[in-house]
Design a protein around this motif. Structure first.
Motif, PDB file in Angstrom:
ATOM      1  N   SER A  80       0.826  -1.212   0.000  1.00 23.86           N
ATOM      2  CA  SER A  80       0.000   0.000   0.000  1.00 23.86           C
ATOM      3  C   SER A  80       0.856   1.256   0.000  1.00 23.86           C
ATOM      4  O   SER A  80       0.504   2.248  -0.644  1.00 23.86           O
ATOM      5  N   GLU A  81       1.984   1.219   0.705  1.00 22.92           N
ATOM      6  CA  GLU A  81       2.853   2.387   0.738  1.00 22.92           C
ATOM      7  C   GLU A  81       3.483   2.659  -0.629  1.00 22.92           C
ATOM      8  O   GLU A  81       3.868   3.784  -0.929  1.00 22.92           O
ATOM      9  N   GLY A  82       3.601   1.602  -1.442  1.00 19.19           N
ATOM     10  CA  GLY A  82       4.167   1.789  -2.772  1.00 19.19           C
ATOM     11  C   GLY A  82       3.245   2.558  -3.708  1.00 19.19           C
ATOM     12  O   GLY A  82       3.695   3.101  -4.707  1.00 19.19           O
ATOM     13  N   VAL A  83       1.944   2.588  -3.388  1.00 20.92           N
ATOM     14  CA  VAL A  83       0.990   3.280  -4.266  1.00 20.92           C
ATOM     15  C   VAL A  83       0.268   4.424  -3.563  1.00 20.92           C
ATOM     16  O   VAL A  83      -0.537   5.124  -4.172  1.00 20.92           O
ATOM     17  N   ARG A  84       0.533   4.614  -2.282  1.00 16.93           N
ATOM     18  CA  ARG A  84      -0.192   5.651  -1.522  1.00 16.93           C
ATOM     19  C   ARG A  84       0.226   7.052  -1.950  1.00 16.93           C
ATOM     20  O   ARG A  84       1.415   7.344  -2.039  1.00 16.93           O
ATOM     21  N   PRO A  85      -0.743   7.934  -2.182  1.00 12.06           N
ATOM     22  CA  PRO A  85      -0.424   9.335  -2.493  1.00 12.06           C
ATOM     23  C   PRO A  85      -0.024  10.069  -1.220  1.00 12.06           C
ATOM     24  O   PRO A  85      -0.234   9.571  -0.110  1.00 12.06           O
ATOM     25  N   PRO A  86       0.538  11.268  -1.334  1.00 11.45           N
ATOM     26  CA  PRO A  86       0.887  12.055  -0.140  1.00 11.45           C
ATOM     27  C   PRO A  86      -0.360  12.349   0.699  1.00 11.45           C
ATOM     28  O   PRO A  86      -1.491  12.325   0.209  1.00 11.45           O
ATOM     29  N   GLY A 401      -0.405  -3.581 -15.938  1.00 12.02           N
ATOM     30  CA  GLY A 401       0.414  -4.783 -16.044  1.00 12.02           C
ATOM     31  C   GLY A 401       1.886  -4.489 -16.265  1.00 12.02           C
ATOM     32  O   GLY A 401       2.696  -5.410 -16.355  1.00 12.02           O
ATOM     33  N   LEU A 402       2.242  -3.199 -16.369  1.00 14.72           N
ATOM     34  CA  LEU A 402       3.653  -2.835 -16.531  1.00 14.72           C
ATOM     35  C   LEU A 402       4.375  -2.916 -15.189  1.00 14.72           C
ATOM     36  O   LEU A 402       3.763  -3.071 -14.133  1.00 14.72           O
ATOM     37  N   ARG A 403       5.703  -2.786 -15.239  1.00 12.80           N
ATOM     38  CA  ARG A 403       6.461  -2.680 -14.004  1.00 12.80           C
ATOM     39  C   ARG A 403       6.156  -1.349 -13.317  1.00 12.80           C
ATOM     40  O   ARG A 403       6.014  -0.331 -13.980  1.00 12.80           O
ATOM     41  N   ASN A 404       6.053  -1.381 -11.953  1.00  9.66           N
ATOM     42  CA  ASN A 404       5.627  -0.192 -11.232  1.00  9.66           C
ATOM     43  C   ASN A 404       6.811   0.642 -10.747  1.00  9.66           C
ATOM     44  O   ASN A 404       7.963   0.390 -11.119  1.00  9.66           O
ATOM     45  N   LYS A 405       6.528   1.605  -9.884  1.00  4.19           N
ATOM     46  CA  LYS A 405       7.564   2.541  -9.437  1.00  4.19           C
ATOM     47  C   LYS A 405       8.634   1.835  -8.615  1.00  4.19           C
ATOM     48  O   LYS A 405       9.810   2.189  -8.674  1.00  4.19           O
ATOM     49  N   THR A 406       8.225   0.816  -7.816  1.00  5.52           N
ATOM     50  CA  THR A 406       9.213   0.060  -7.032  1.00  5.52           C
ATOM     51  C   THR A 406      10.184  -0.670  -7.949  1.00  5.52           C
ATOM     52  O   THR A 406      11.409  -0.646  -7.749  1.00  5.52           O
ATOM     53  N   ALA A 407       9.648  -1.316  -8.999  1.00  6.55           N
ATOM     54  CA  ALA A 407      10.513  -1.998  -9.972  1.00  6.55           C
ATOM     55  C   ALA A 407      11.403  -0.995 -10.704  1.00  6.55           C
ATOM     56  O   ALA A 407      12.568  -1.287 -11.015  1.00  6.55           O
ATOM     57  N   TYR A 408      10.839   0.184 -10.973  1.00  5.88           N
ATOM     58  CA  TYR A 408      11.609   1.241 -11.658  1.00  5.88           C
ATOM     59  C   TYR A 408      12.819   1.647 -10.834  1.00  5.88           C
ATOM     60  O   TYR A 408      13.937   1.766 -11.351  1.00  5.88           O
ATOM     61  N   ARG A 409      12.618   1.865  -9.538  1.00  2.43           N
ATOM     62  CA  ARG A 409      13.735   2.261  -8.680  1.00  2.43           C
ATOM     63  C   ARG A 409      14.809   1.183  -8.630  1.00  2.43           C
ATOM     64  O   ARG A 409      16.012   1.476  -8.660  1.00  2.43           O
ATOM     65  N   GLN A 410      14.392  -0.072  -8.542  1.00  2.00           N
ATOM     66  CA  GLN A 410      15.358  -1.166  -8.530  1.00  2.00           C
ATOM     67  C   GLN A 410      16.149  -1.222  -9.836  1.00  2.00           C
ATOM     68  O   GLN A 410      17.367  -1.437  -9.833  1.00  2.00           O
ATOM     69  N   TYR A 411      15.452  -1.015 -10.942  1.00  2.00           N
ATOM     70  CA  TYR A 411      16.114  -1.073 -12.254  1.00  2.00           C
ATOM     71  C   TYR A 411      17.108   0.077 -12.415  1.00  2.00           C
ATOM     72  O   TYR A 411      18.208  -0.105 -12.942  1.00  2.00           O
ATOM     73  N   VAL A 412      16.719   1.268 -11.939  1.00  2.00           N
ATOM     74  CA  VAL A 412      17.626   2.420 -12.032  1.00  2.00           C
ATOM     75  C   VAL A 412      18.893   2.166 -11.222  1.00  2.00           C
ATOM     76  O   VAL A 412      20.005   2.445 -11.662  1.00  2.00           O
ATOM     77  N   HIS A 465      11.483  -3.077 -27.513  1.00  2.00           N
ATOM     78  CA  HIS A 465      12.687  -3.775 -27.066  1.00  2.00           C
ATOM     79  C   HIS A 465      13.276  -3.172 -25.802  1.00  2.00           C
ATOM     80  O   HIS A 465      14.426  -3.464 -25.444  1.00  2.00           O
ATOM     81  N   SER A 466      12.507  -2.318 -25.136  1.00  2.00           N
ATOM     82  CA  SER A 466      13.014  -1.636 -23.943  1.00  2.00           C
ATOM     83  C   SER A 466      12.016  -1.782 -22.797  1.00  2.00           C
ATOM     84  O   SER A 466      10.812  -1.897 -23.021  1.00  2.00           O
ATOM     85  N   PRO A 467      12.514  -1.772 -21.548  1.00  2.00           N
ATOM     86  CA  PRO A 467      11.617  -1.860 -20.391  1.00  2.00           C
ATOM     87  C   PRO A 467      10.819  -0.574 -20.207  1.00  2.00           C
ATOM     88  O   PRO A 467      11.354   0.524 -20.316  1.00  2.00           O
ATOM     89  N   VAL A 468       9.513  -0.739 -19.931  1.00  2.00           N
ATOM     90  CA  VAL A 468       8.607   0.395 -19.739  1.00  2.00           C
ATOM     91  C   VAL A 468       8.072   0.346 -18.311  1.00  2.00           C
ATOM     92  O   VAL A 468       7.650  -0.709 -17.829  1.00  2.00           O
ATOM     93  N   PHE A 469       8.063   1.486 -17.627  1.00  2.00           N
ATOM     94  CA  PHE A 469       7.615   1.575 -16.242  1.00  2.00           C
ATOM     95  C   PHE A 469       6.526   2.632 -16.127  1.00  2.00           C
ATOM     96  O   PHE A 469       6.599   3.695 -16.753  1.00  2.00           O
ATOM     97  N   ARG A 470       5.517   2.329 -15.315  1.00  2.00           N
ATOM     98  CA  ARG A 470       4.545   3.360 -14.944  1.00  2.00           C
ATOM     99  C   ARG A 470       4.935   3.865 -13.560  1.00  2.00           C
ATOM    100  O   ARG A 470       4.857   3.134 -12.574  1.00  2.00           O
ATOM    101  N   ILE A 471       5.373   5.127 -13.477  1.00  2.00           N
ATOM    102  CA  ILE A 471       5.899   5.644 -12.208  1.00  2.00           C
ATOM    103  C   ILE A 471       4.941   6.621 -11.545  1.00  2.00           C
ATOM    104  O   ILE A 471       5.233   7.121 -10.454  1.00  2.00           O
ATOM    105  N   GLY A 472       3.835   6.934 -12.164  1.00  2.00           N
ATOM    106  CA  GLY A 472       2.858   7.833 -11.579  1.00  2.00           C
ATOM    107  C   GLY A 472       1.513   7.646 -12.245  1.00  2.00           C
ATOM    108  O   GLY A 472       1.328   6.727 -13.052  1.00  2.00           O
ATOM    109  N   GLY A 473       0.565   8.510 -11.934  1.00  2.00           N
ATOM    110  CA  GLY A 473      -0.771   8.368 -12.498  1.00  2.00           C
ATOM    111  C   GLY A 473      -0.769   8.361 -14.010  1.00  2.00           C
ATOM    112  O   GLY A 473      -1.316   7.463 -14.648  1.00  2.00           O
ATOM    113  N   ASP A 474      -0.153   9.373 -14.632  1.00  2.00           N
ATOM    114  CA  ASP A 474      -0.136   9.451 -16.100  1.00  2.00           C
ATOM    115  C   ASP A 474       1.290   9.519 -16.635  1.00  2.00           C
ATOM    116  O   ASP A 474       1.501   9.940 -17.775  1.00  2.00           O
TER     117      ASP A 474
END
Length: 552
Positions: A80-86, A401-412, A465-474
Motif C-alpha cells: 500500500s505504501e508503494g501506491v499511496r499518495p501524499p 500490467g507494466l512494471r511499477n515505481k518500485t521496480a523502476y527504482r530497482q532497475y535504475v 525492445h526496452s523496459p517500460v515503467f509506470r511511475i505515476g498516475g499518467d
C-alpha cells in the motif's frame, strides 16, 4: 597321570567358569546399580524437561500462526505504501478510492492465504477528510468461507474506552506502533478475537490503520494440540487482565494465584519448573511468552510425571544384561536408519532457509518420516509460489500490467552500477499522457483508466525492445536499450509525428502522449541528470502539443 591332568583341566575349567560367572555377576550388579542411578537421574530429568519441551513446541506452533499474520499485515503495508499518495492528496475522496482500488484485491489475496484470519481492513484516518468510514473492511463469512465487504465502524460514534467497538483504533494509535491487541469481544463482528494492527504514518501525520483479526478459539485449539500426560493441560493467560483462557477444564479455577501472577509477570519464560498445590495434589508448570505477550502455561500433576519412574527402573535393570549386546548392534542399525533421512531433511531445510526452494528431499521409509518429507516438499512448493506471487504483486502495476515505481527504482539502481562499469550507452524517455485530469473530471475515472491502459499499449508497441515503467498516475519512463537505443531518433521522431497529427485529443481510446528524451553522454553523465533533461524535454513537447504546434 591322566587323573592328575584331568583334575588340573577340571580345575582350570572351574576357575574359568567361576571367574567368568563372578565377572558376569559383578558386571551385572555394577551395571544394574549404575543403571538404577542413571535411570533414576535421567527419568527424573527427562520427565521434568518433557513439560518444558512440550511447552516450547506449542509456543512455536502458536507463534508460527501469529508470525504469519504479522508478515501478511506488513506485506499489505509495504504494498500500500508503494501506491499511496501524499497525505495532502488524501483529503480528496476520489483520490483515496483510487489509492484503495490499487491494492484492495492484493490485500484480500494475502488474507485468503493466511491461516486463521477472519477479517482484514484498511482504515483511513478520518481527520484527513470529512468521511469517517473511508477504507475497506472484509469479513470471512462462516457460511461460504469467502471474504465479504462490511461497513467500517464510525469511531466518532463511540467513546475511546469502548474496547469492544473502537479498541482496534485507539490502542495502536495511542501506542504509535504496531500492536497485538489483548483478547476482546468485538461487538462489530460478534466474535472473541485478537488483532494485529499497524498504524500508517507520513512523518508525524497519521494516515490510517492496517489490521487483521483472528478468532481467539483458533489460537486456543492450536495451543491444545499436544496432550501432556494424563493430567496435563494448557491455558493461555493475559498478564494485563489477569484472566485465563482454556477450551476444557483446568486446575487453576477462574484466575491464577497471586504467586503465579507475580512469577509470570516478571519473567518471559520459566527458568526452571514452577510448582503449585491444589486440593487434588501438587502440580508442575512451565510457561513462555507468545508474540502477542500472552502467556502459554502448560501443566501436569507431579505424581503423573513420576509415576513411571519405579517401573522403568525395575524393567530396565532386568532386561539390561540380556539385551546389552543385541542393543549395541540393533541400536547402531536403528540410529542409522532413523538419522539418515533426518540428515537429508535437515540439509534440504537448510537449503530452503538459504532461499533455494527447489532443493530436493526424498525419504522412502514408509512411516512418519516419509509423511514429514512429503509435507515439507509441499510446504516448500507453496512457499515458493507465495513468495513469487508477493514479489510479482510488489513490482507490477495493477492497472496496466507494466512494471511499477518500485521496480523502476530497482532497475535504475541496477543500471547505474552495471552501465558505469561496462561502459554501455542508454537513453531515458519520459512520457506523460495529456488531458488525463480532464477525462477523469468530466467522464469519470473508468475512462481515465482506459486512457492510461491505451497509452501504455502505444508506448510498449513503439519501444518494444526496452523496459517500460509506470511511475505515476499518467507518467511513464522507458529506458532505451539495445535496438531501441540505436534507433531512438527515428522512433522518437515517428512517435512525435503521430502525436502531432493527432492533436490535443480527449479520446480515451487514442490518447495524446507527450515525450522527452535524454541520451547518456550528450545530455548528462548520471541517470538523475538524464531524467531531469528528459522531463524538461517532455514538458516542452507537451506545451507544443497543447498549442497545436508541429513538434517533430
Amino acid at each position: 597321570m591322566d587323573n592328575l591332568n584331568f583334575a588340573i583341566r577340571k580345575s582350570i575349567r572351574n576357575k574359568i567358569n567361576s571367574q567368568l560367572t563372578i565377572s558376569i555377576i559383578l558386571l551385572s550388579i555394577v551395571m544394574i546399580v549404575v543403571n538404577v542411578f542413571i535411570t533414576d537421574y535421567f527419568i527424573k530429568r527427562n520427565s521434568e524437561t518433557m513439560l518444558r519441551e512440550s511447552c516450547e513446541a506449542q509456543l512455536q506452533s502458536v507463534n508460527s500462526q501469529l508470525r504469519l499474520v504479522e508478515q501478511s499485515v506488513n506485506n499489505i503495508y509495504h504494498i500500500s505504501e508503494g501506491v499511496r499518495p501524499p497525505a495532502s492528496e488524501l483529503r480528496s475522496a476520489w483520490r483515496v478510492r483510487l489509492f484503495l482500488h490499487e491494492f484492495t484485491n492484493t490485500a484480500l489475496k494475502i488474507a485468503e492465504n493466511t491461516d486463521g484470519v477472519m477479517s482484514v481492513y484498511y482504515f483511513v484516518e478520518p481527520t484527513l477528510s470529512s468521511n469517517t468510514r473511508l477504507g475497506f473492511f472484509y469479513v470471512k463469512s462462516p457460511e461460504t468461507g469467502e471474504f465479504e465487504e462490511t461497513i467500517l465502524t464510525d469511531i466518532t460514534a463511540y467513546e475511546p474506552d469502548d474496547v469492544e467497538h473502537v479498541g482496534w483504533y485507539y490502542t495502536p494509535v495511542n501506542a504509535g506502533e504496531a500492536v497485538w491487541m489483548d483478547r476482546y469481544y468485538n461487538d462489530n463482528v460478534g466474535v472473541e478475537m485478537i488483532s494485529y494492527i499497524v498504524p500508517v504514518y507520513e512523518g508525524d501525520i497519521l494516515i490510517g490503520l492496517i489490521g487483521m483479526d483472528i478468532a481467539f478459539d483458533s489460537i486456543l485449539e492450536k495451543a491444545e494440540d499436544i496432550a501432556v500426560y494424563q493430567t496435563g493441560g494448557v491455558v493461555l493467560a493475559s498478564v494485563d487482565s489477569e484472566a485465563i483462557y482454556y477450551k476444557e477444564n483446568n486446575v487453576f479455577g477462574d484466575k491464577l494465584s497471586d504467586e503465579m501472577l507475580v512469577t509470570i509477570k516478571n519473567n518471559d519464560k520459566s527458568g526452571e519448573l514452577e510448582y503449585f498445590n491444589t486440593i487434588d495434589g501438587k502440580y508442575a508448570y512451565e510457561f513462555n511468552t507468545l508474540r502477542n505477550n500472552m502467556k502459554l502455561i502448560m501443566y501436569a500433576k507431579v505424581a503423573d510425571i513420576e509415576s513411571q519412574k519405579t517401573m522403568v527402573i525395575i524393567y530396565s535393570g532386568l532386561i539390561l544384561i540380556g539385551f546389552l549386546i543385541i542393543t549395541i548392534f540393533t541400536s547402531a542399525r536403528m540410529i542409522r536408519h532413523i538419522t539418515e533421512p533426518i540428515i537429508k531433511i535437515t540439509a534440504a531445510t537448510k537449503s530452503f532457509a538459504e532461499g533455494d526452494w527447489d532443493a530436493k528431499v526424498s525419504c522412502n521409509t514408509n512411516d512418519e518420516l516419509q509423511i514429514l518429507t512429503e509435507n515439507i516438499t509441499v510446504m516448500a512448493k507453496k512457499t515458493k509460489e507465495y513468495i513469487q506471487y508477493i514479489n510479482d504483486m510488489a513490482l507490477k502495476d495493477e492497472l496496466t500490467g507494466l512494471r511499477n515505481k518500485t521496480a523502476y527504482r530497482q532497475y535504475v539502481d541496477k543500471i547505474s552500477v552495471e552501465y558505469s562499469t561496462q561502459d554501455k550507452d542508454y537513453a531515458v524517455l519520459v512520457c506523460d499522457v495529456n488531458n488525463l485530469k480532464t477525462i477523469n473530471d468530466n467522464y469519470g475515472h473508468e475512462e481515465g483508466d482506459k486512457m492510461i491502459v491505451a497509452a501504455s499499449k502505444v508506448i510498449c508497441k513503439t519501444f518494444a525492445h526496452s523496459p517500460v515503467f509506470r511511475i505515476g498516475g499518467d507518467e511513464f519512463v522507458v529506458i532505451l536499450d539495445s535496438e531501441d537505443y540505436y534507433n531512438r531518433e527515428v522512433l522518437v521522431h515517428d512517435f512525435m509525428e503521430v502525436m502531432s497529427k493527432k492533436g490535443d485529443t480527449l479520446d480515451s481510446g487514442s490518447p495524446t502522449i507527450a515525450i522527452g528524451m535524454a541520451t547518456l553522454g550528450t545530455d548528462g553523465e548520471s541517470y538523475e541528470e538524464l531524467f531531469e533533461k528528459a522531463d524538461q524535454n517532455m514538458y516542452a513537447n507537451k506545451t507544443k502539443l497543447k498549442n497545436g504546434k508541429d513538434v517533430r
